[in-house]
Design a protein around this motif. Sequence first.
Motif, PDB file in Angstrom:
ATOM      1  N   LYS A 205      -7.548  -2.898  -2.385  1.00  0.00           N
ATOM      2  CA  LYS A 205      -6.176  -2.679  -2.825  1.00  0.00           C
ATOM      3  C   LYS A 205      -5.932  -1.251  -3.280  1.00  0.00           C
ATOM      4  O   LYS A 205      -4.854  -0.700  -3.056  1.00  0.00           O
TER       5      LYS A 205
ATOM      6  N   GLN B 194      -8.274  -6.727   6.353  1.00  0.00           N
ATOM      7  CA  GLN B 194      -7.925  -6.278   5.002  1.00  0.00           C
ATOM      8  C   GLN B 194      -6.745  -7.035   4.426  1.00  0.00           C
ATOM      9  O   GLN B 194      -6.550  -7.073   3.214  1.00  0.00           O
ATOM     10  N   THR B 195      -5.958  -7.632   5.290  1.00  0.00           N
ATOM     11  CA  THR B 195      -4.795  -8.353   4.777  1.00  0.00           C
ATOM     12  C   THR B 195      -5.222  -9.446   3.809  1.00  0.00           C
ATOM     13  O   THR B 195      -4.469  -9.804   2.910  1.00  0.00           O
ATOM     14  N   TYR B 196      -6.445  -9.952   3.964  1.00  0.00           N
ATOM     15  CA  TYR B 196      -6.898 -11.019   3.071  1.00  0.00           C
ATOM     16  C   TYR B 196      -7.238 -10.499   1.682  1.00  0.00           C
ATOM     17  O   TYR B 196      -7.376 -11.279   0.744  1.00  0.00           O
TER      18      TYR B 196
ATOM     19  N   ASP C 103      -5.573  -7.242   0.550  1.00  0.00           N
ATOM     20  CA  ASP C 103      -4.373  -6.536   0.107  1.00  0.00           C
ATOM     21  C   ASP C 103      -3.182  -7.462  -0.074  1.00  0.00           C
ATOM     22  O   ASP C 103      -2.389  -7.297  -0.982  1.00  0.00           O
ATOM     23  N   PHE C 104      -3.038  -8.430   0.804  1.00  0.00           N
ATOM     24  CA  PHE C 104      -1.879  -9.315   0.765  1.00  0.00           C
ATOM     25  C   PHE C 104      -2.294 -10.723   0.361  1.00  0.00           C
ATOM     26  O   PHE C 104      -1.632 -11.682   0.735  1.00  0.00           O
TER      27      PHE C 104
END
Lengths: 241, 241
Positions: B135, B193-195, B197-198
Amino acid sequence: MAKNSAVSMAASNLESVSSSASGQPAPRKSAGPRAAARRANEKRILAAAEEVFALAGFTGATTAAIARRASLPKANVHYYFRTKKALYRSLLNNILDLWLNEADSITEDADPAEALSAYVRAKVAYSQNRPFASKVFANEVVHGGSQIRDYLENQLKARVDGKVSIIRRWIAEGRMSPVDPYHLFFSIWAATQTYADFECQAAAVLGKDKLTAGDYRKAADHVEAMILKSCGLEPGGAAGS
Amino acid sequence: MAKNSAVSMAASNLESVSSSASGQPAPRKSAGPRAAARRANEKRILAAAEEVFALAGFTGATTAAIARRASLPKANVHYYFRTKKALYRSLLNNILDLWLNEADSITEDADPAEALSAYVRAKVAYSQNRPFASKVFANEVVHGGSQIRDYLENQLKARVDGKVSIIRRWIAEGRMSPVDPYHLFFSIWAATQTYADFECQAAAVLGKDKLTAGDYRKAADHVEAMILKSCGLEPGGAAGS
DNA sequence: GCTATTCTTGGCCATTTAGTCAGACTTCCT
DNA sequence: AGGAAGTCTGACTAAATGGCCAAGAATAGC
């Protein structure tokens, strides 16, 4: 001086975003030349805010910077939006509305390949055309999404659940290969929004200052192909195994 | 009161991240019990900073919050890291080091399917195990990456270019289908990375508070399958079309 | 024209926060 | 033991910033 846990400061004490979008002083009548000017000013401020919030984040953005960008005195910004948070939430509302309607191409009787392709392309176009909006949203989510929790858990979840059922049906009917529909959406969102949110990284790796229209075209082609293949679909519209 | 362009405030006046990582007071000898304690404290502060910066962003994070999280008085934090920016840049350095070595599985003579699979899984594991680090990096890039421009344009670009040549060769040798290697990397980074960051968005859509170990397993399976299929590869290791 | 309403804006203030500092304290070396 | 180098910390300061206000300017309705 409250002894909050060190990090909780990030989650401020706001109700989440709902509907009321505009300013506060509530003019007597909601139509007329006055109201039009008001709406124009709000729009201008929101546009400035979108840019400033995108580049600096909520805390990093200053009302002075937003005002400067909108070519207005700071006090005027506070006239239309009482607080920085109110402005931020109005902006988020606008952005979330966009988000919700992007998956409109995915309907019961659509062709899976065409529907997914249209969705991917719409999202890449959004990254290209509204990068600041995308970044504001990304920033909010990265930081825990305290301002949009309600939206995520209710409106967005409901909308996605609906699309997920459609995809499940497509799979059951053998119109596409079995994939986890939720993770399919996560991948689509990530792979498309990255061209807005992480643009500077992609540009740097490609050895440029900014992504060009051609880059976005390639991006759309690539993501479209990837998503379709992962669902066993052909660009034309025919279903695979 | 400088009349900077409204938004330029986001890009502050720092040289970008280079190598020097630790604090300033430079003890006489770099080994010994003193130095060990120093390193331990720095590590502790960096861990706290990782969390606070991740949740609040650079401007939103306060040195007081970092100190609280590290259970140290604020002045002590400033003893080890003269400025908030110095601390931030040290932290970024650590994170970027991780980033660079994640693609180690992609080598000339590796099996494409195995290499990509390992890369994807390493990145999902990273999202699961170091969500704050991810993040912090995401936040920095979303906001324009002024602190890591040099890293992106040089070290990262060079590393990626190397991997891109490998993939181009794999394609030329018919070991995988033709895809744009750059965009392939962008998709892998984004989808994995979405897992981190989001996460809060994915969790909300799945109707949970947090992603579980099972979710990360599903995520890895999904992204792995998607990436392999998009390259015409089979999980086992055999090449496709 | 006159009044009520809305809009505009410079100036002001309270709060927050990064960073400093002097002095106390600890550890190490001889 | 004694001094030097390094570590720790409460208290302080200067700057930045969100928000307020009061008085003036513009506009609409009568």
